[in-house]
Design a protein around this motif. Structure first.
Motif, short mmCIF file in Angstrom:
data_model
loop_
_atom_site.label_atom_id
_atom_site.label_comp_id
_atom_site.label_asym_id
_atom_site.label_seq_id
_atom_site.Cartn_x
_atom_site.Cartn_y
_atom_site.Cartn_z
N ARG B 180 1.22 -1.11 0.07
CA ARG B 180 -0.12 0.29 -0.09
C ARG B 180 0.36 1.18 -0.45
O ARG B 180 1.95 1.16 0.49
CB ARG B 180 -1.06 0.20 1.51
N ASP B 295 -0.57 8.11 13.03
CA ASP B 295 1.02 7.43 13.45
C ASP B 295 0.97 6.40 12.16
O ASP B 295 2.23 5.95 12.29
CB ASP B 295 1.19 6.66 14.66
N LEU B 297 2.43 5.59 8.86
CA LEU B 297 3.30 6.00 7.83
C LEU B 297 2.57 6.96 6.83
O LEU B 297 3.72 8.10 6.70
CB LEU B 297 3.96 4.93 7.38
N GLU B 302 3.88 14.66 3.81
CA GLU B 302 3.24 16.09 2.86
C GLU B 302 4.39 15.82 1.51
O GLU B 302 4.44 15.95 0.97
CB GLU B 302 4.25 17.50 4.17
N ILE B 309 5.34 0.97 1.21
CA ILE B 309 5.08 0.59 2.28
C ILE B 309 4.90 -1.29 1.59
O ILE B 309 3.57 -1.89 1.07
CB ILE B 309 4.23 0.39 3.29
N GLU B 316 8.62 -9.24 6.84
CA GLU B 316 7.49 -8.33 7.43
C GLU B 316 6.86 -6.89 6.29
O GLU B 316 7.06 -7.56 4.98
CB GLU B 316 7.23 -8.20 8.82
N GLU B 317 7.51 -6.10 6.99
CA GLU B 317 6.74 -4.46 6.28
C GLU B 317 8.46 -3.64 5.94
O GLU B 317 9.19 -3.82 6.47
CB GLU B 317 5.54 -3.82 6.96
N ILE B 318 8.24 -2.86 4.81
CA ILE B 318 8.84 -2.44 4.49
C ILE B 318 8.69 -1.36 3.67
O ILE B 318 8.11 -2.33 2.99
CB ILE B 318 10.78 -3.07 3.30
N ALA B 319 9.67 -0.25 3.86
CA ALA B 319 9.10 0.56 2.88
C ALA B 319 9.80 2.08 2.99
O ALA B 319 11.15 1.55 3.27
CB ALA B 319 8.12 2.38 4.39
N ILE B 320 9.33 2.12 1.37
CA ILE B 320 10.46 3.60 1.27
C ILE B 320 9.98 4.53 0.88
O ILE B 320 8.91 4.49 0.71
CB ILE B 320 11.03 2.91 -0.11
N VAL B 321 10.50 5.69 1.54
CA VAL B 321 10.12 7.16 1.39
C VAL B 321 10.69 7.38 0.11
O VAL B 321 11.89 7.96 -0.19
CB VAL B 321 9.66 7.55 2.28
N ARG B 323 10.89 11.92 -0.29
CA ARG B 323 11.15 13.35 0.52
C ARG B 323 11.05 14.52 -0.54
O ARG B 323 10.24 15.37 -0.44
CB ARG B 323 11.94 13.46 1.77
N SER B 324 10.83 13.43 -2.01
CA SER B 324 10.79 14.70 -3.22
C SER B 324 11.36 14.60 -4.20
O SER B 324 11.89 13.76 -4.77
CB SER B 324 12.31 16.22 -1.96
#
Lengths: 345, 345
Positions: B180, B295, B297, B302, B309, B316-321, B323-324
């Motif tokens: 997701r 809370d 992620l 913003e 995710i 289990e869960e890994i997230a990659i973000v 930021r810009s």
């Protein structure tokens, strides 16, 4: 089908979980990766050492003490002997030493010596031990290059969540300028618990009972574990040549509790942040409690969650978040490194 | 030093930024990757097509209209002709077609046809176009396998932040069970702006002025872009065989504003969430506004930030973000794919 022989140096929780994982994943490894893995040697801390496929299998399956069947040489002597006996496998690039001895925060030994010995003997090395990368990355990377073998250590930071592989394999043209992150699960768990009014000692005891905290609690709470990871990350990602002793280091204690509660009430959060960057050509690495804005990605990390934010030239900031940690994840890190070795042709 | 020849099919902002990036990174590519890249062909939408090293260089440097110097065949005819003229380079595995034509949400054409033609002609293909992966991943992956060439598309989702490469290169023994994420920057920017009282139309206009929103705004706000990315992710990571039309789809509008303000006041946040998972063997993929806990992620994203995710079996869960986001990041995705091609020996 290509067969790789493994010598396990260190046989604690992580190595044992790896053995089980290799067994669970046997079919997938064969089918999807065309790889078979045999354990041909095990060096334990207290129960002696054993070499030979059948002995290793018997030991790892039953978990029994090796008892009288085995010699008790020093681990290093056993490693040298194993390298000699597996010399032809090593020449065929099919020998892998898996280093998982206990972290020594003073000098990163004897793990570093094990790795140098293994590489010189023609073995690839994979490790979940942060000591060698934190204390001697440059030397070991050169040794691997000289030996024309792989030295991989994904499990040293954030367990199986790819950090080193991420940068090496997927960010080929990106320069890492710096990083900041939460990389120690025990302290983040304690900080989260203290925000909710739990006592420091109780939260720490819970982490120890669950086997997450280091046996020597000061490694976690005084920031040593985070400092070792910071040195490892700085050495590999920023081309630094530092040790954990070069990291400006702070930790948490019972007095951090009221501050954590206060910060939370103000919409902020205390986190033990690890960071490094180059400032006017000089590398500055630091571990310490920081009071973060509520909308900071690191502020959102609950319990044992970890995250690392990479500052890059071309991609600005990328963050990777570990939402949960476990022994399986650390063992997976070793497995993923084994497959990286196996994928080379 | 190995030289790769590029044919650019599509010459919009992303392709032009790639050309500049290749120029900026020329030294690094030579020094660190032993690679040289030449542009030998360009197909533009309105200004004709050109083949030949010098013409392409002149065109890409000056940005001038090709005018009378060039023919105006169909893009497909030009591609076929280029493949023929570069046939010996293709046989040496040194020809790469870079596909960046406009997204067609109805059928993923003509991009899919371009890619099939390129692969059949012996070229590797890299693309930042999500259409082909969203509509025809399985067919194209097979075509690439038959041709023994690479088909890479890192830029299709979250620009240069590695998603597909992350899974392929760094999670070799992990099975992805679902995901997701927030994968559309325009809608996340608008939702964030509306929380602060900005009007829907104004926020959308700002995204269009900055060149972030698609020219056809409905692609973003009605969830089509997110649905295409969801289909692409599901096809590649979950082994699905769906198109964007199979994704249950919702979007945002001016009426979402008051709800976003209300959620924020309650410590929650509205996000346009893309998700897919297998439920009793059936794949369910969905894009829609979700009311998330503070809370979560994803709730912390913003403005234009994106995150994905991954739910996995072993980690289990890994997230990659991300930021810009920027044009440079999408161009970097293409560059990183080019280097993946170049790294094969």
């Amino acid at each position: 089908l290509r067969t790789f022989d493994l010598v396990l140096i260190g046989y604690g929780n992580v190595a044992r979980r790896l053995v089980a994982l290799l067994d669970e994943q046997r079919d997938r490894l064969t089918r999807e990766h065309d790889v078979r893995v045999r354990i041909v040697g095990i060096a334990t801390r207290r129960h002696g050492c054993v070499y030979g496929p059948s002995a290793a299998t018997r030991f790892s399956n039953s978990g029994q003490r090796l008892g009288t069947q085995t010699q008790r040489p020093s681990t290093l002597a056993f490693l040298r002997d194993s390298l000699e006996r597996s010399a032809s496998t090593a020449r065929q690039r099919r020998l892998i030493v898996v280093e998982t001895t206990t972290l020594d925060i003073e000098r990163g030994q004897p793990a570093t010596r094990h790795i140098e010995t293994a590489l010189a003997g023609g073995a690839h090395v994979v490790t979940a031990n942060k000591g060698p990368v934190a204390f001697a990355y440059r030397r070991l990377a050169r040794a691997a290059q000289r030996a024309d073998r792989r030295f991989l250590f994904e499990g040293a930071v954030m367990d199986g969540v790819p950090i080193f592989n991420l940068v090496r394999e997927t960010l080929p043209a990106v320069q890492i300028l710096g990083f900041r992150g939460v990389v120690n699960s025990t302290t983040n768990f304690i900080l989260t618990a203290m925000e909710q009014g739990q006592r420091f000692d109780d939260a720490l005891a819970e982490m120890q009972a669950r086997g997450i905290a280091e046996a020597d609690a000061s490694l976690d709470i005084d920031g040593w574990d985070a400092a070792a990871k910071t040195a490892a990350l700085a050495n590999v990602l920023l081309g630094a040549n530092i040790t954990p002793h070069d990291v400006i280091r702070g930790g948490i204690g019972s007095r951090t509790g009221p501050l954590a509660i206060q910060a939370r009430a103000a919409g902020r959060r205390l986190k033990l942040v690890a960071r490094a960057e180059r400032k006017r050509g000089r590398l500055v690495a630091r571990v310490g409690v920081e009071d973060l804005r509520g909308d900071d990605l690191l502020a959102g990390l609950e319990g044992q969650q970890n995250a690392l934010i990479l500052q890059t030239d071309l991609l600005e900031e990328i963050a990777i978040v570990q939402r949960s940690g476990s022994l399986t994840q650390t063992a997976y890190a070793l497995l993923s490194d084994l497959l990286t070795v196996a994928r080379e042709r």
